[in-house]
Write a protein that holds these residues in place. Structure first.
Motif, PDB file in Angstrom:
ATOM      1  N   ALA A 109       0.832  -1.198   0.000  1.00 35.10           N
ATOM      2  CA  ALA A 109       0.000   0.000   0.000  1.00 35.10           C
ATOM      3  C   ALA A 109       0.871   1.253   0.000  1.00 35.10           C
ATOM      4  N   THR A 110       1.939   1.242   0.827  1.00 31.25           N
ATOM      5  CA  THR A 110       2.858   2.385   0.847  1.00 31.25           C
ATOM      6  C   THR A 110       3.562   2.530  -0.492  1.00 31.25           C
ATOM      7  N   PHE A 111       3.957   1.392  -1.050  1.00 28.93           N
ATOM      8  CA  PHE A 111       4.671   1.420  -2.326  1.00 28.93           C
ATOM      9  C   PHE A 111       3.754   1.910  -3.440  1.00 28.93           C
ATOM     10  N   ALA A 112       2.484   1.522  -3.408  1.00 31.60           N
ATOM     11  CA  ALA A 112       1.549   1.949  -4.450  1.00 31.60           C
ATOM     12  C   ALA A 112       1.413   3.472  -4.455  1.00 31.60           C
ATOM     13  N   ALA A 113       1.348   4.061  -3.259  1.00 27.80           N
ATOM     14  CA  ALA A 113       1.269   5.523  -3.185  1.00 27.80           C
ATOM     15  C   ALA A 113       2.538   6.166  -3.720  1.00 27.80           C
ATOM     16  N   GLU A 114       3.703   5.578  -3.397  1.00 26.28           N
ATOM     17  CA  GLU A 114       4.966   6.123  -3.883  1.00 26.28           C
ATOM     18  C   GLU A 114       5.092   5.971  -5.396  1.00 26.28           C
ATOM     19  N   VAL A 115       4.631   4.843  -5.929  1.00 25.51           N
ATOM     20  CA  VAL A 115       4.681   4.641  -7.373  1.00 25.51           C
ATOM     21  C   VAL A 115       3.807   5.660  -8.091  1.00 25.51           C
ATOM     22  N   ALA A 116       2.631   5.927  -7.539  1.00 18.44           N
ATOM     23  CA  ALA A 116       1.752   6.925  -8.142  1.00 18.44           C
ATOM     24  C   ALA A 116       2.424   8.301  -8.150  1.00 18.44           C
ATOM     25  N   ARG A 117       3.106   8.634  -7.049  1.00 14.04           N
ATOM     26  CA  ARG A 117       3.804   9.914  -6.992  1.00 14.04           C
ATOM     27  C   ARG A 117       4.936   9.964  -8.010  1.00 14.04           C
ATOM     28  N   LEU A 118       5.709   8.884  -8.112  1.00 10.00           N
ATOM     29  CA  LEU A 118       6.818   8.838  -9.053  1.00 10.00           C
ATOM     30  C   LEU A 118       6.314   8.901 -10.495  1.00 10.00           C
ATOM     31  N   ARG A 119       5.192   8.251 -10.767  1.00 13.91           N
ATOM     32  CA  ARG A 119       4.625   8.316 -12.118  1.00 13.91           C
ATOM     33  C   ARG A 119       4.281   9.753 -12.488  1.00 13.91           C
ATOM     34  N   ALA A 120       3.687  10.475 -11.542  1.00 14.14           N
ATOM     35  CA  ALA A 120       3.326  11.869 -11.805  1.00 14.14           C
ATOM     36  C   ALA A 120       4.572  12.712 -12.040  1.00 14.14           C
TER      37      ALA A 120
END
Length: 230
Positions: A109-120
């Motif tokens: 869950a933490t990684f998913a939020a970080e991946v979304a931020r990195l994608r942006a």
């Protein structure tokens, strides 16, 4: 006095640095674009590697959940069969697997939020990189035109006048050559006389035999030869 000289020296050095930067601005921009493109590519590779690692964690989570579910089924069967000792061991293993499952879920869950931020961040960087490259092409064209301007102000006009004069001379020479060719053709081809024109139109006796006249003569000769042989 020394302070003034040092200040002047620093000012001259700063001005020279700015002038050098202006003269080589395109080279500097090219290098900066290459560096930002390399950073963007590294960011993409890092994100791809992280996503591949997360996919591996997802598979591990599925395995843990499957093992916990399988042990729970077996523990219930052991209790039904009166083997509480085996059921207790299974319960301890299930508790350990559930703790691992919860840790994996939280990490994902933490990684998913970080991946979304990195994608942006990468999407924004890609847009800005594309804008930089488009701007660089426009700047290169403008710089090429700007470098031509000092010579174009005087030299370009002179070159244009010279080219126009050369074209005018060439056209004049070509016109004279064409007129000469026409005159030669007129000399080599005698004009048709008025008598010949009248004869060609059928007025007056003919002075030259036509193909029809020759053919008629040949027929008469053939007929005469045939009569003589008979």
């Amino acid at each position: 006095m020394l302070t003034l000289l040092r200040t002047l020296a620093r000012g001259a050095a700063a001005q020279a640095c700015e002038e050098a930067h202006d003269r080589h601005a395109l080279l500097v921009l090219d290098q900066q674009i290459r560096e930002t493109a390399a950073d963007l590519e590294r960011g993409r590779r890092t994100l791809a590697a992280a996503m591949a690692g997360d996919a591996a964690e997802a598979r591990r989570l599925a395995e843990v959940e499957a093992r916990a579910a399988d042990l729970e089924i077996r523990a219930v069967a052991a209790l039904a069969g009166g083997r509480e000792d085996l059921a207790r061991d299974a319960a301890e293993a299930i508790a350990s697997l559930e703790a691992e499952r919860d840790a994996l879920r939280a990490a994902r869950a933490t990684f998913a939020a970080e991946v979304a931020r990195l994608r942006a961040v990468l999407a924004d960087a890609a847009r800005r990189q594309a804008a930089l490259e488009r701007g660089r092409r426009v700047a290169a064209a403008a710089e090429a035109v700007r470098r031509l301007r000092p010579a174009a102000s005087v030299g370009e006009r002179a070159n244009l006048r010279q080219a126009e004069a050369t074209l005018a001379r060439l056209q004049r020479v070509q016109a004279e050559a064409a007129a000469t060719d026409e005159a030669l053709a007129a000399i080599e081809t005698p004009e048709e006389s008025i008598a010949e024109r009248l004869e060609r139109e059928g007025f007056g006796p003919r002075t030259r035999s036509s193909s029809d006249d020759v053919l008629a003569r040949l027929r008469r000769r053939a007929e005469a030869d045939g009569s003589a042989s008979a």
